[in-house]
Design a protein around this motif. Sequence first.
Motif, PDB file in Angstrom:
ATOM      1  N   GLY A 154       0.790  -1.225   0.000  1.00 17.60           N
ATOM      2  CA  GLY A 154       0.000   0.000   0.000  1.00 17.60           C
ATOM      3  C   GLY A 154       0.822   1.274   0.000  1.00 17.60           C
ATOM      4  O   GLY A 154       0.386   2.293   0.531  1.00 17.60           O
ATOM      5  N   GLY A 155       1.991   1.243  -0.614  1.00 18.35           N
ATOM      6  CA  GLY A 155       2.847   2.425  -0.656  1.00 18.35           C
ATOM      7  C   GLY A 155       2.212   3.591  -1.382  1.00 18.35           C
ATOM      8  O   GLY A 155       2.311   4.738  -0.947  1.00 18.35           O
ATOM      9  N   ASP A 156       1.534   3.301  -2.502  1.00 23.26           N
ATOM     10  CA  ASP A 156       0.887   4.376  -3.265  1.00 23.26           C
ATOM     11  C   ASP A 156      -0.234   5.031  -2.466  1.00 23.26           C
ATOM     12  O   ASP A 156      -0.401   6.249  -2.502  1.00 23.26           O
ATOM     13  CB  ASP A 156       0.340   3.834  -4.585  1.00 23.26           C
ATOM     14  CG  ASP A 156       1.445   3.444  -5.555  1.00 23.26           C
ATOM     15  OD1 ASP A 156       2.537   4.043  -5.463  1.00 23.26           O
ATOM     16  OD2 ASP A 156       1.224   2.547  -6.385  1.00 23.26           O
ATOM     17  N   GLU A 157      -1.002   4.212  -1.736  1.00 23.32           N
ATOM     18  CA  GLU A 157      -2.079   4.757  -0.908  1.00 23.32           C
ATOM     19  C   GLU A 157      -1.519   5.660   0.188  1.00 23.32           C
ATOM     20  O   GLU A 157      -2.076   6.722   0.472  1.00 23.32           O
ATOM     21  CB  GLU A 157      -2.875   3.630  -0.255  1.00 23.32           C
ATOM     22  CG  GLU A 157      -3.640   2.771  -1.222  1.00 23.32           C
ATOM     23  CD  GLU A 157      -4.238   1.552  -0.537  1.00 23.32           C
ATOM     24  OE1 GLU A 157      -4.552   1.646   0.666  1.00 23.32           O
ATOM     25  OE2 GLU A 157      -4.364   0.519  -1.203  1.00 23.32           O
ATOM     26  N   ALA A 158      -0.418   5.234   0.782  1.00 24.10           N
ATOM     27  CA  ALA A 158       0.202   6.028   1.850  1.00 24.10           C
ATOM     28  C   ALA A 158       0.697   7.361   1.314  1.00 24.10           C
ATOM     29  O   ALA A 158       0.500   8.404   1.935  1.00 24.10           O
ATOM     30  CB  ALA A 158       1.353   5.250   2.489  1.00 24.10           C
ATOM     31  N   VAL A 159       1.333   7.330   0.147  1.00 22.23           N
ATOM     32  CA  VAL A 159       1.848   8.563  -0.454  1.00 22.23           C
ATOM     33  C   VAL A 159       0.705   9.507  -0.796  1.00 22.23           C
ATOM     34  O   VAL A 159       0.787  10.713  -0.563  1.00 22.23           O
ATOM     35  CB  VAL A 159       2.711   8.225  -1.694  1.00 22.23           C
ATOM     36  CG1 VAL A 159       2.990   9.447  -2.535  1.00 22.23           C
ATOM     37  CG2 VAL A 159       4.021   7.573  -1.256  1.00 22.23           C
ATOM     38  N   LYS A 160      -0.407   8.963  -1.318  1.00 26.68           N
ATOM     39  CA  LYS A 160      -1.566   9.806  -1.638  1.00 26.68           C
ATOM     40  C   LYS A 160      -2.164  10.417  -0.372  1.00 26.68           C
ATOM     41  O   LYS A 160      -2.549  11.593  -0.353  1.00 26.68           O
ATOM     42  CB  LYS A 160      -2.621   8.996  -2.381  1.00 26.68           C
ATOM     43  CG  LYS A 160      -2.234   8.689  -3.804  1.00 26.68           C
ATOM     44  CD  LYS A 160      -3.271   7.815  -4.475  1.00 26.68           C
ATOM     45  CE  LYS A 160      -2.802   7.423  -5.871  1.00 26.68           C
ATOM     46  NZ  LYS A 160      -3.708   6.455  -6.506  1.00 26.68           N
ATOM     47  N   ALA A 161      -2.243   9.622   0.702  1.00 21.85           N
ATOM     48  CA  ALA A 161      -2.789  10.139   1.968  1.00 21.85           C
ATOM     49  C   ALA A 161      -1.885  11.232   2.539  1.00 21.85           C
ATOM     50  O   ALA A 161      -2.369  12.248   3.048  1.00 21.85           O
ATOM     51  CB  ALA A 161      -2.953   8.999   2.971  1.00 21.85           C
TER      52      ALA A 161
END
Length: 143
Positions: A71-78
Motif C-alpha cells: 500500500g505504498g501508493d495509498e500512503a503517499v496519496k494520503a
Amino acid sequence: MAKNRFDDQRGPNQRQLRVAELIRRTLSETLMRGDVHDPDLGRMSITIGEVRVTADLSIATVYALPLGGKGGDEAVKALARNKGELRRILGRALKIKHTPDLRFMVDETFDQMDQTHRLLSQEAVQRDLRNTQDSDMDGSEDS
C-alpha cells in the motif's frame, strides 16, 4: 562569470542534512502520535525512511512506506492530501524562515535491499566469493 552552485556534484551540505533529518524525525513522530486528523493515515503505520532537501531548502522529498511494504501508493496519496497540515506542524518544529514544500515518494530502499540479497544468494555469486576468499587466504594477490 558566476559559478552555478546547483550544478556541482558535491552532494548535500551539513545544513541540508540537518534540516532533512529534523523533517524526517518530526514527520515520524507526528505520524506515530496520530496528530494528523485523517482516518486513512490513522489506519496505517508509515515509516519515513529518508528526506532529501534541495540546496535552497525550498523542497523536501519525503520517502515513505507503510510497515509491511504493502500500500505504498495509498500512503503517499494520503500524505499528499495532508501536506498542508504536515507543513504547518513542521513550520513550528523547524524554526527556519520558510517551511519547505513537501513531495512524497514511495521508499524503494527495502525492495533494493531484497534484490541485492537475492543476487548475493545466487550459487554463481557464492562460488565467486568462496574463490576470492580462498585466494586471499593463500596470500596470493593480483598486483
